[in-house]
Motif scaffolding. Sequence first.
Motif, PDB file in Angstrom:
ATOM      1  N   ASP A 192       0.876  -1.174   0.000  1.00  0.00           N
ATOM      2  CA  ASP A 192       0.000   0.000   0.000  1.00  0.00           C
ATOM      3  C   ASP A 192       0.910   1.218   0.000  1.00  0.00           C
ATOM      4  O   ASP A 192       1.777   1.348   0.858  1.00  0.00           O
ATOM      5  CB  ASP A 192      -0.869   0.001   1.266  1.00  0.00           C
ATOM      6  CG  ASP A 192      -1.830  -1.176   1.278  1.00  0.00           C
ATOM      7  OD1 ASP A 192      -2.366  -1.514   0.208  1.00  0.00           O
ATOM      8  OD2 ASP A 192      -2.018  -1.775   2.359  1.00  0.00           O
ATOM      9  N   PHE A 193       0.690   2.119  -0.955  1.00  0.00           N
ATOM     10  CA  PHE A 193       1.648   3.219  -1.115  1.00  0.00           C
ATOM     11  C   PHE A 193       1.701   4.133   0.104  1.00  0.00           C
ATOM     12  O   PHE A 193       2.698   4.793   0.354  1.00  0.00           O
ATOM     13  CB  PHE A 193       1.339   4.037  -2.374  1.00  0.00           C
ATOM     14  CG  PHE A 193       1.493   3.253  -3.662  1.00  0.00           C
ATOM     15  CD1 PHE A 193       2.343   2.153  -3.726  1.00  0.00           C
ATOM     16  CD2 PHE A 193       0.799   3.618  -4.808  1.00  0.00           C
ATOM     17  CE1 PHE A 193       2.487   1.431  -4.904  1.00  0.00           C
ATOM     18  CE2 PHE A 193       0.948   2.903  -5.992  1.00  0.00           C
ATOM     19  CZ  PHE A 193       1.780   1.809  -6.026  1.00  0.00           C
ATOM     20  N   LEU A 253       3.122   7.907   0.912  1.00  0.00           N
ATOM     21  CA  LEU A 253       2.352   8.624  -0.103  1.00  0.00           C
ATOM     22  C   LEU A 253       0.930   8.859   0.414  1.00  0.00           C
ATOM     23  O   LEU A 253       0.198   7.906   0.682  1.00  0.00           O
ATOM     24  CB  LEU A 253       2.327   7.812  -1.402  1.00  0.00           C
ATOM     25  CG  LEU A 253       1.868   8.567  -2.643  1.00  0.00           C
ATOM     26  CD1 LEU A 253       2.791   9.742  -2.947  1.00  0.00           C
ATOM     27  CD2 LEU A 253       1.838   7.628  -3.842  1.00  0.00           C
ATOM     28  N   SER A 254       0.580  10.103   0.542  1.00  0.00           N
ATOM     29  CA  SER A 254      -0.738  10.441   1.098  1.00  0.00           C
ATOM     30  C   SER A 254      -1.838  10.146   0.082  1.00  0.00           C
ATOM     31  O   SER A 254      -1.725  10.522  -1.082  1.00  0.00           O
ATOM     32  CB  SER A 254      -0.729  11.922   1.462  1.00  0.00           C
ATOM     33  OG  SER A 254      -2.037  12.374   1.625  1.00  0.00           O
ATOM     34  N   GLN A 299      -2.136  11.079  -5.979  1.00  0.00           N
ATOM     35  CA  GLN A 299      -1.194  10.646  -7.011  1.00  0.00           C
ATOM     36  C   GLN A 299      -0.811   9.180  -6.836  1.00  0.00           C
ATOM     37  O   GLN A 299      -0.961   8.616  -5.761  1.00  0.00           O
ATOM     38  CB  GLN A 299       0.049  11.525  -6.974  1.00  0.00           C
ATOM     39  CG  GLN A 299      -0.272  12.946  -7.437  1.00  0.00           C
ATOM     40  CD  GLN A 299       0.948  13.804  -7.517  1.00  0.00           C
ATOM     41  OE1 GLN A 299       1.748  13.818  -6.590  1.00  0.00           O
ATOM     42  NE2 GLN A 299       1.099  14.532  -8.595  1.00  0.00           N
ATOM     43  N   GLY A 300      -0.326   8.592  -7.913  1.00  0.00           N
ATOM     44  CA  GLY A 300       0.105   7.199  -7.873  1.00  0.00           C
ATOM     45  C   GLY A 300       1.582   7.083  -8.167  1.00  0.00           C
ATOM     46  O   GLY A 300       2.321   8.068  -8.081  1.00  0.00           O
ATOM     47  N   SER A 304       8.372   6.478  -9.993  1.00  0.00           N
ATOM     48  CA  SER A 304       8.303   7.909  -9.694  1.00  0.00           C
ATOM     49  C   SER A 304       6.870   8.247  -9.300  1.00  0.00           C
ATOM     50  O   SER A 304       5.933   7.591  -9.726  1.00  0.00           O
ATOM     51  CB  SER A 304       8.725   8.725 -10.922  1.00  0.00           C
ATOM     52  OG  SER A 304       7.949   8.342 -12.037  1.00  0.00           O
ATOM     53  N   ILE A 305       6.700   9.259  -8.498  1.00  0.00           N
ATOM     54  CA  ILE A 305       5.364   9.707  -8.118  1.00  0.00           C
ATOM     55  C   ILE A 305       4.768  10.444  -9.312  1.00  0.00           C
ATOM     56  O   ILE A 305       5.440  11.255  -9.943  1.00  0.00           O
ATOM     57  CB  ILE A 305       5.452  10.609  -6.875  1.00  0.00           C
ATOM     58  CG1 ILE A 305       6.034   9.792  -5.713  1.00  0.00           C
ATOM     59  CG2 ILE A 305       4.086  11.184  -6.510  1.00  0.00           C
ATOM     60  CD1 ILE A 305       6.363  10.570  -4.484  1.00  0.00           C
TER      61      ILE A 305
END
Length: 382
Positions: A331-332, A337-338, A343-344, A378-379
């Motif tokens: 899970d990111f 990563l919020s 964003q993915g 990369s985000i």
Amino acid sequence: MKTDMMAQTPPMGWNSWNTFFDQYDEKLIFDTADAMVEQGLLAAGYEYLIIDDCWSMRERDAAGKLVPNPEKFPGGIKAVADYVHSKGLKFGIYSCCGVRTCAGYPGSFEHEFSDAAQFAGWGVDYLKYDNCYRPRTMTSSMLYRRMSMALRQSGRDILLAACQWGTEDVHQWIRSSGAHTFRSTIDIQDAWKSIEAIASSQMENQCFNGPGCFNDMDMLVVGMYGKGLNPETSIGGCSDEEYQTHFALWAMMNSPLIIGCDIRNMSEKTKEILTNPDIIALNQDPECRSCYRIDVYGNPDTFVLVKPLSDGNYALGFFNFSDVAAKVSLDFWDMGLSCAFGQGMRFHDCFTHEDMGIQKEFFAPTVASHGCRVYRCSIAED
Ligand code: GLA
């Protein structure tokens, strides 16, 4: 005096020990130097060719100097170093901080300055320095400091690879000794259990890695397939899947990448694993950030390694140490990563070298038993 900054990224090369044990000579080393160039290993970043234990005579000469074994090295060591250098490679040799090397040849104890001068005169660029037969009154830290000082005084840039095996809290003092790498485990064996045990034991050493000094998880067994002449190392062999996982772990964990197989006769798969530019780039990333581990709920044999890279990307490694294929799910938000950010992560597969588009919220590849999937991410927005 020292002039260059060495080991700004983990050293890469080849070493004789895993496959050839005490059975190597000048011709084998010349052929290996040729192979390092012809097989594309030098171009991939492998620059050091290192001869391990058993290169010398059993005793020093009357002047206290080390004597190369004339049957193995009829032209002496300088001729070998010269040949290695003529190929654009660097040359490494082996000694020990005790009175004898692990195989019983003369060690450098109380000969440190004279041996360092001899190595410099031969054109040595790298010294693997072992930890056997150390007088009990001498601490390991004192003896590694002493050889480091001798090398720095030798007039040549010689990388010091401390083969210390992780005793005496080596990670606490080794960087300040001046050494560039430090072995932190017992010797690797050509078997999955050994790879798994070393990787699992070294997570806590990750924070001690950085430019100038790296945690050495021992030489690679990739491509040995149980065929080495070293009975301690060669105990069965691994599958290509396992060798690929071994290489990815060592790369992501900032270990030196020192090949141990016979590179004159590599399988295509071995060559593909060892020269994979996407994986090597993770190991040689200039910032040398350590990775951290995220465990997977409900399956302690699977986990994800995350390594921040200098260009803002992240290396993500999905590992499966269990005996059956498994989904390894990340899970990111577990890497920070919020969700609200919306964003993915854009994925690039480091084995197929394909771009895979953007994954949102989580990613869960199915990973073969003892296998891994590794991505450069990369985000990104849709
Ligand atoms: C020790 C080291 C090995 C190898 C041998 C040589 O066991 O850990 O890597 O250098 O000595 O005898």
